[in-house]
Write an enzyme that holds these catalytic residues in place. Structure first.
Site, mmCIF file in Angstrom:
data_model
loop_
_atom_site.group_PDB
_atom_site.id
_atom_site.type_symbol
_atom_site.label_atom_id
_atom_site.label_comp_id
_atom_site.label_asym_id
_atom_site.label_seq_id
_atom_site.Cartn_x
_atom_site.Cartn_y
_atom_site.Cartn_z
ATOM 1 N N GLU A 81 0.946 -1.044 -0.034
ATOM 2 C CA GLU A 81 -0.078 -0.030 0.006
ATOM 3 C C GLU A 81 1.108 1.323 0.005
ATOM 4 O OE1 GLU A 81 -3.987 -1.776 1.920
ATOM 5 O OE2 GLU A 81 -2.846 -0.259 3.176
ATOM 6 N N CYS B 117 4.880 -6.717 7.820
ATOM 7 C CA CYS B 117 5.844 -6.360 8.775
ATOM 8 C C CYS B 117 5.830 -7.611 9.772
ATOM 9 C CB CYS B 117 5.438 -5.090 9.418
ATOM 10 S SG CYS B 117 6.611 -4.673 10.721
ATOM 11 N N CYS C 13 4.249 -4.873 16.636
ATOM 12 C CA CYS C 13 3.711 -3.901 17.465
ATOM 13 C C CYS C 13 2.229 -4.030 17.650
ATOM 14 C CB CYS C 13 3.986 -2.595 16.815
ATOM 15 S SG CYS C 13 5.697 -2.246 16.536
ATOM 16 N N CYS D 265 -0.753 -1.864 15.694
ATOM 17 C CA CYS D 265 -0.582 -1.530 14.270
ATOM 18 C C CYS D 265 -0.937 -2.914 13.662
ATOM 19 C CB CYS D 265 1.041 -1.281 13.884
ATOM 20 S SG CYS D 265 1.539 -1.292 12.288
ATOM 21 N N CYS E 236 3.883 8.316 1.411
ATOM 22 C CA CYS E 236 4.220 7.465 2.351
ATOM 23 C C CYS E 236 4.298 5.977 1.683
ATOM 24 C CB CYS E 236 3.002 7.439 3.323
ATOM 25 S SG CYS E 236 3.246 6.243 4.824
#
Ligand code: SAH
Ligand code: SF4
Length: 337
Positions: free
Chosen positions: A91, A111, A115, A118, A104
């Site tokens: 994205e 990932c 976390c 997230c 961005c």
């Protein structure tokens, strides 16, 4: 190193490739103009001998991402979902302001850092992206409008893919490509301390942002598994080294979470960290995440926290969430449509 996307190669690597294949090395510059000034999507039509065009076509991809969807927020933020050639989601978000257009970019599909707050972390990691796949996200926006800033804050942990991030920054910075000053390129890390030092050693043309998130070790460890590998004191040492050697400012990203990072005690901890350092703070109110234990604070709590921090003359900005309605805001990138 072998790449499937031609945009992943440095100029020197492209020259070598050409020399090894009986071509004129100076064609490398010509090819890069085709890639970065003309932003071409195919080798066909490039002003080089047919034989070279065929060699490039059978060796490399010039286009790696296929657009799946494009969503536009009521605030003008745009989010694209792409698929890589091997079918993985990536994205990209474009955030316009009056004077800027920041892109961005994702550095990985998913990932691995996990976390708690997230959504990308919840996906897990598919794989790291090649430099060409990172650059293509930016080029796709450039085709539509001028890009003033690039922030490496999309999906993924940039410093777990430093080789590709470095290459992408070099090309963005290159006068013969995008000519973007290093102040316009920001790499954000969750705190992979040894790689912060490597970023400096490599002299990657970029600025550094660190996702501090919380200002005490225990809270940070409960939210970010990376803090178990490199605890807060080590992270601060890494940041100090970076500041000392680079003479730059570092941006700390801080997330306001109810009952965890928005209390008067948290404000005092944050002040202790920021005051003695060349750091500024970007605070962001927690965006909706899947964990029911993590909630955004009330407006009164936020105002009080900001007042306390500012009363000590610490530089802190609160960032307006952008693109919330299309799940383009921080931590929301998880191929949800
Ligand atoms: N992986 C890198 C860069 C991408 S994350 C990093 O963690 O720094 C981009 C930013 O979004 C980070 O600062 C992260 O702390 C923040 N973020 C993630 N989830 C969020 C959420 N639910 N609300 C607000 N910010 C969030
Ligand atoms: Fe990965 Fe950054 Fe999300 Fe953490 S905040 S899971 S490092 S993308």
């Amino acid at each position: 190193m072998s790449f499937s996307d031609i945009k992943s190669l440095t100029n020197a690597e492209l020259r070598n490739f050409l020399a090894e294949n009986g071509q004129k090395p100076y064609r490398a510059e010509q090819i890069r103009v085709w890639l970065y000034k003309n932003m071409a999507e195919s080798f066909e039509g490039m002003n080089v001998p047919k034989e070279l065009c065929e060699l490039l076509e059978k060796t490399f991809r010039i286009k790696s991402l296929t657009q799946e969807t494009r969503l536009e927020s009521s605030d003008g933020t745009v989010k694209w979902l792409y698929k890589t050639a091997d079918g993985l989601p990536v994205e990209t978000v474009m955030i316009p302001t009056e004077t800027r257009a920041s892109v961005c970019v994702s550095t990985q599909s998913g990932c691995a850092m996990g976390c708690a707050f997230c959504r990308t972390g919840k996906m897990g990691l598919n794989r790291s992206l090649e430099a060409g796949e990172i650059l293509e996200q930016i080029i796709n926006v450039w085709r539509i409008q001028t890009v003033t800033n690039v922030i490496f804050m999309g999906m993924g942990e940039p410093l777990m893919n430093l080789e590709s991030v470095h290459r992408a920054c070099e090309t963005l910075h290159d006068q013969k490509a995008f000519s973007m000053g290093k102040g316009r390129l920001t790499v954000s890390t969750s705190g992979v301390v040894p790689k912060i030092a490597e970023l400096l050693e490599r002299n990657t043309p970029c600025q550094l942002a660190v996702s501090l998130v919380a200002a005490d070790n225990e809270t940070r460890a409960s939210l970010m598994p990376v803090n178990k590998s490199w605890a807060l004191p080590e992270l601060l040492e890494g940041i100090d080294n970076y500041i000392r050697k680079s003479d730059e400012w570092v941006t700390l990203e801080y997330i306001l979470i109810k009952g965890k990072t928005c209390s008067p005690k948290a404000a005092a901890d944050l002040i202790k960290i920021v005051k003695p350092r060349r750091c500024k703070v970007n605070a962001i109110v927690l965006n909706d995440c899947e964990d029911p234990n993590l909630q955004a604070p009330s407006q009164e709590e936020i105002d009080e926290f900001m007042r306390l921090v500012r009363s000590e003359a610490v530089q802190i900005n609160i960032r307006n969430p952008r693109g919330r309605d299309i799940f383009a805001a921080c931590g929301q990138l998880a191929m949800r449509l």
